[in-house]
Design a protein around this motif. Structure first.
Motif, PDB file in Angstrom:
ATOM      1  N   LEU A 125       0.666  -1.231  -0.041  1.00  0.00           N
ATOM      2  CA  LEU A 125      -0.065   0.062   0.032  1.00  0.00           C
ATOM      3  C   LEU A 125       0.645   1.089   0.145  1.00  0.00           C
ATOM      4  N   GLY A 126       2.222   1.289   0.097  1.00  0.00           N
ATOM      5  CA  GLY A 126       3.029   2.222   0.152  1.00  0.00           C
ATOM      6  C   GLY A 126       3.531   2.571   1.556  1.00  0.00           C
ATOM      7  N   PHE A 127       3.144   2.013   2.630  1.00  0.00           N
ATOM      8  CA  PHE A 127       3.592   2.301   3.912  1.00  0.00           C
ATOM      9  C   PHE A 127       5.300   2.130   4.033  1.00  0.00           C
ATOM     10  N   GLY A 128       5.620   2.928   4.848  1.00  0.00           N
ATOM     11  CA  GLY A 128       7.135   2.770   5.269  1.00  0.00           C
ATOM     12  C   GLY A 128       7.153   2.476   6.700  1.00  0.00           C
ATOM     13  N   THR A 129       8.468   1.892   7.199  1.00  0.00           N
ATOM     14  CA  THR A 129       8.501   1.510   8.728  1.00  0.00           C
ATOM     15  C   THR A 129       9.110   2.607   9.336  1.00  0.00           C
ATOM     16  N   TYR A 168      11.960  14.725  16.475  1.00  0.00           N
ATOM     17  CA  TYR A 168      13.060  15.614  16.479  1.00  0.00           C
ATOM     18  C   TYR A 168      13.661  15.588  15.214  1.00  0.00           C
ATOM     19  N   THR A 169      13.830  14.571  14.281  1.00  0.00           N
ATOM     20  CA  THR A 169      14.686  14.590  13.275  1.00  0.00           C
ATOM     21  C   THR A 169      13.756  15.285  12.071  1.00  0.00           C
ATOM     22  N   PRO A 170      14.506  16.093  11.425  1.00  0.00           N
ATOM     23  CA  PRO A 170      13.716  16.713  10.206  1.00  0.00           C
ATOM     24  C   PRO A 170      13.117  15.860   9.468  1.00  0.00           C
ATOM     25  N   THR A 171      11.799  16.216   8.945  1.00  0.00           N
ATOM     26  CA  THR A 171      11.004  15.011   8.411  1.00  0.00           C
ATOM     27  C   THR A 171      11.860  14.635   7.037  1.00  0.00           C
ATOM     28  N   ALA A 172      12.396  15.511   6.194  1.00  0.00           N
ATOM     29  CA  ALA A 172      13.011  15.234   4.993  1.00  0.00           C
ATOM     30  C   ALA A 172      14.175  14.170   5.415  1.00  0.00           C
ATOM     31  N   ASP A 173      14.512  14.360   6.367  1.00  0.00           N
ATOM     32  CA  ASP A 173      15.701  13.041   6.902  1.00  0.00           C
ATOM     33  C   ASP A 173      15.067  12.032   7.197  1.00  0.00           C
ATOM     34  N   ALA A 174      13.999  12.109   7.695  1.00  0.00           N
ATOM     35  CA  ALA A 174      13.238  10.780   8.506  1.00  0.00           C
ATOM     36  C   ALA A 174      12.740   9.853   7.363  1.00  0.00           C
ATOM     37  N   VAL A 175      12.148  10.630   6.424  1.00  0.00           N
ATOM     38  CA  VAL A 175      11.524  10.010   5.346  1.00  0.00           C
ATOM     39  C   VAL A 175      12.660   8.972   4.520  1.00  0.00           C
TER      40      VAL A 175
END
Length: 272
Positions: A125-129, A168-175
């Motif tokens: 479905l496109g989910f990440g962990t 706390y991690t910037p979302t761009a790094d988190a993805v």
């Protein structure tokens, strides 16, 4: 790597593109054999693939209005294809304001085989962990996720939540941790390598009579390849993706092929 189009996948793609009539009429087996044969699939492979789809509850054996043997979509299959339309043909523009949907599941030890099913289905479905046991996807995928879990009777094991990322991690790094962006980008580039030359060929081609068969032969494999991409790629906002992300271009190529070939190919499908 060369694209792989299995007979079963092509049959699902064919029904998704051309097999959802308002009256739910089945496609004749003879038509399925003819249409898959045009793509290099032999009749025994068509029949065995149709049988597997019937066992999975996606196709129902019915007679056509003319009395020929055929197969119609089951209600579950129609729901599956209708959900897919929103991703494949007309996805909304990704936005950070979509938020996120989280899936958390717990499966009793006695039913542990369902853990793998849940993980694989959420991934498809496109989910990440996001963390062990915590799966994440853009918030707009909530309804399709709910439909899928209910269809597979997995909903009793899952809790769904909606929210926003607060750090706390910037979302761009988190993805980059939640999804394998390199692998997804490679799928887009593979699609472009296979189908952008097809689009360029059609863009330089003058309309001619009798082009329906050519349009069908080019369109169905392109759709079969493309329809997996909006599931492997969850559709993240541009702000969260690398600057050279190929997803936008691959979407443009598919939309152009769809506009140019889909209706022309339909004339081949509905030839008596």
């Amino acid at each position: 790597m060369a694209e792989q189009h299995t007979p079963r996948s092509l049959i699902v793609t064919l029904y998704g593109a051309y097999g959802r009539t308002p009256d739910g009429a089945p496609l004749a087996v003879a038509a399925l054999v003819r249409l898959l044969g045009a793509l290099g699939v032999d009749a025994p492979s068509v029949r065995s693939s149709v049988s597997r789809l019937k066992r999975r509850g996606l196709l129902l054996a019915e007679r056509t209005p003319e009395g020929a043997a055929g197969y119609a979509l089951s209600p579950d299959a129609r729901q599956l294809l209708d959900d897919g339309d929103r991703r494949i043909y007309d996805p909304p523009a990704p936005s950070l304001s979509d938020g996120w949907v989280l899936a958390v599941f717990s499966v009793p030890e006695a039913e542990r085989h369902k853990r793998h099913l849940l993980r694989s289905r959420l991934a498809r479905l496109g989910f990440g962990t996001a963390a062990p046991g915590v799966w994440i996807a853009p918030g707009r995928l909530h309804e399709e996720t709910r439909h899928t879990l209910e269809r597979l009777r997995l909903d009793p094991y899952v809790d769904l939540f909606r929210g926003e990322h607060l750090g706390y991690t910037p979302t761009a790094d988190a993805v980059g941790r939640w999804w394998d962006l390199d692998a997804i980008a490679a799928l887009h580039r593979e699609f472009l390598a296979a189908h952008e030359p097809v689009l360029k060929r059609w863009e330089s081609r003058e309309p001619v009579a009798g082009e329906a068969a050519d349009a069908y032969r080019d369109y169905l494999p392109a759709l079969d390849s493309w329809r997996r991409l909006p599931y492997a790629d969850p559709g993240l906002p541009a702000e969260l993706l690398p600057a050279d992300w190929p997803g936008g271009r691959s979407a443009e190529v598919f939309r152009a092929l769809h506009a140019r070939l889909r209706d022309a190919g339909a004339r081949c499908v509905h030839t008596d």
